[in-house]
Design a protein around this motif. Structure first.
Motif, PDB file in Angstrom:
ATOM      1  N   SER A   1     -82.843  51.990 -24.381  1.00  0.00           N
ATOM      2  CA  SER A   1     -82.394  51.110 -25.466  1.00  0.00           C
ATOM      3  C   SER A   1     -83.503  50.167 -25.910  1.00  0.00           C
ATOM      4  O   SER A   1     -83.627  49.867 -27.106  1.00  0.00           O
ATOM      5  CB  SER A   1     -81.162  50.310 -25.019  1.00  0.00           C
ATOM      6  OG  SER A   1     -81.489  49.433 -23.946  1.00  0.00           O
ATOM      7  N   SER A   2     -84.338  49.695 -24.966  1.00  0.00           N
ATOM      8  CA  SER A   2     -85.450  48.811 -25.329  1.00  0.00           C
ATOM      9  C   SER A   2     -86.459  49.539 -26.208  1.00  0.00           C
ATOM     10  O   SER A   2     -86.919  49.010 -27.224  1.00  0.00           O
ATOM     11  CB  SER A   2     -86.134  48.288 -24.072  1.00  0.00           C
ATOM     12  OG  SER A   2     -85.262  47.504 -23.289  1.00  0.00           O
TER      13      SER A   2
ATOM     14  N   THR B   1     -85.911  52.292 -27.984  1.00  0.00           N
ATOM     15  CA  THR B   1     -85.263  52.637 -29.252  1.00  0.00           C
ATOM     16  C   THR B   1     -85.200  51.424 -30.176  1.00  0.00           C
ATOM     17  O   THR B   1     -85.447  51.532 -31.387  1.00  0.00           O
ATOM     18  CB  THR B   1     -83.853  53.178 -28.998  1.00  0.00           C
ATOM     19  OG1 THR B   1     -83.921  54.292 -28.105  1.00  0.00           O
ATOM     20  CG2 THR B   1     -83.188  53.605 -30.291  1.00  0.00           C
ATOM     21  N   ARG B   2     -84.871  50.268 -29.607  1.00  0.00           N
ATOM     22  CA  ARG B   2     -84.771  49.042 -30.409  1.00  0.00           C
ATOM     23  C   ARG B   2     -86.112  48.683 -31.037  1.00  0.00           C
ATOM     24  O   ARG B   2     -86.194  48.368 -32.229  1.00  0.00           O
ATOM     25  CB  ARG B   2     -84.277  47.894 -29.527  1.00  0.00           C
ATOM     26  CG  ARG B   2     -84.208  46.543 -30.224  1.00  0.00           C
ATOM     27  CD  ARG B   2     -83.573  45.517 -29.296  1.00  0.00           C
ATOM     28  NE  ARG B   2     -83.519  44.203 -29.910  1.00  0.00           N
ATOM     29  CZ  ARG B   2     -84.419  43.244 -29.726  1.00  0.00           C
ATOM     30  NH1 ARG B   2     -85.461  43.465 -28.945  1.00  0.00           N
ATOM     31  NH2 ARG B   2     -84.307  42.070 -30.316  1.00  0.00           N
TER      32      ARG B   2
END
Length: 362
Positions: free
Chosen positions: A185-186, A188-189
């Motif tokens: 998620s990091s 991707t963000r």
């Protein structure tokens, strides 16, 4: 350092900078005293305490997870946001490797077989058995914390038939799935944030191309439209400028400062503003609208109703006057001059209703 570091008040949302209040907050916080106690762990170990007391130093890992409010500029950098979960993973892996070494069978194997049994080599260089054993534990810890441990029961290794190791796998195995989710998620963000503007441009471009295909626009004209879109993306990003100069994002003073900086070498140096009051110049800058023209576009046409004054911010414009015998044919017009950066035209339109008397071409 902590006793002199400002912080944001949790309820009143303002920065606390007075030393007395900073120290009062810290001295009343249990985690601060535990952190202070953790600096004495080796003293207790040298006095005969168990090595397990070293785990008290985990309290200091909170500085990696929660960056102080006074370092918000550092905290908001994409490199820091991306590196933080990786640093935490490495630190947590080291901690789990130490636990494996103490409870997971590595210590017993070392005491039973000796460190020579774990000696490894790298390009014909012998690696100490202690380092090799630690790296074995670290590798298993990394795989455990990323949910990729392919030998959970430890068959054929130091963890075989070790109850402590099994407990650690049961506890840290599910945590590894969460760690992987946080890492993904990091990344991707950060990727989505770094390409957010490009994604908007590509979406707008696709919509424009589809619209021109529906309207059966000729290819040369399509090329000009897309050229303008590409230039705006590279030289004057409307999406970014609209976000920057949004009234919700800037104070009036900051907006004025940005406008003066942006036009310092162009509009502000124009002869039109010579001997003008600075407040007048700022008010003019505030109402300016940025327009982009690609080469060949007509900024102003002869005979059209004039209602706008233009400043040349970048590039060059040609001034064309009609041929006496063919006054309405722009193809026969003659170039009589040019306008460069900082020059202007159309100022008469601000004083009286009039029409353009010449063509101005980018």
């Amino acid at each position: 350092l902590n006793l002199n570091m400002s912080f944001m008040h949790s309820r009143k949302s303002y920065e606390v900078v007075t030393r007395r209040r900073i120290r009062k907050r810290l001295l009343s916080c249990p985690s601060f005293w535990i952190s202070m106690l953790s600096t004495t762990s080796y003293l207790w170990i040298s006095c005969g305490a168990s090595m397990i007391i070293n785990n008290i130093k985990l309290i200091r890992a909170r500085h990696l997870m929660i960056v102080p409010d006074s370092l918000w500029r550092l905290r908001d950098r994409s490199e820091v946001r991306l590196a933080r979960p990786i640093v935490l993973l490495v630190g947590a892996s080291h901690w789990v490797a130490c636990l494996l070494g103490y409870f997971g069978g590595y210590r017993e194997s070392l005491e039973k077989e000796g460190h020579d049994s774990f000696t490894s080599s790298f390009e014909d260089h012998e690696i100490n058995g202690y380092w090799s054993l630690y790296l074995m534990a670290l590798v298993e810890a990394v795989y455990m914390l990323t949910g990729a441990l392919d030998n959970p029961v430890g068959d054929g290794g130091p963890r075989e038939k070790q109850f402590g190791a099994l407990i650690m796998v049961v506890v840290f195995g599910p945590i590894g799935c969460i760690v992987v989710a946080i890492l993904i998620s990091s990344i991707t963000r950060e990727q989505s944030m770094s390409h957010a503007l490009s994604a908007k441009h590509e979406e707008n471009k696709a919509i424009m191309q589809h619209a021109m295909w529906i309207l059966n626009i000729p290819k040369p004209l399509q090329s000009r439209v897309l050229s303008l879109h590409y230039y705006q993306k590279m030289g004057h990003d409307k999406e970014a400028f609209d976000a920057l100069f949004n009234k919700k994002n800037l104070s009036r003073a900051l907006e004025n400062a940005l406008l003066v900086y942006l036009y310092r070498d162009t509009v502000c140096t124009s002869k039109y503003f010579a001997q003008k009051d600075s407040n007048y110049i700022i008010e003019v800058l505030r109402i300016l609208e940025f327009e982009v023209f690609i080469p060949g576009d007509y900024v102003g046409r002869r005979g059209e109703i004039a209602s706008t004054m233009y400043f040349v911010s970048r590039g060059t414009c040609a001034i064309l006057v009609p041929d006496p015998l063919h006054k309405s044919q722009v193809a026969r017009a003659k170039v009589v001059g040019s306008l460069k950066t900082g020059q202007y035209f159309g100022e008469v339109a601000l004083l009286d209703d009039t029409v353009r008397t010449a063509w101005v071409r980018a």
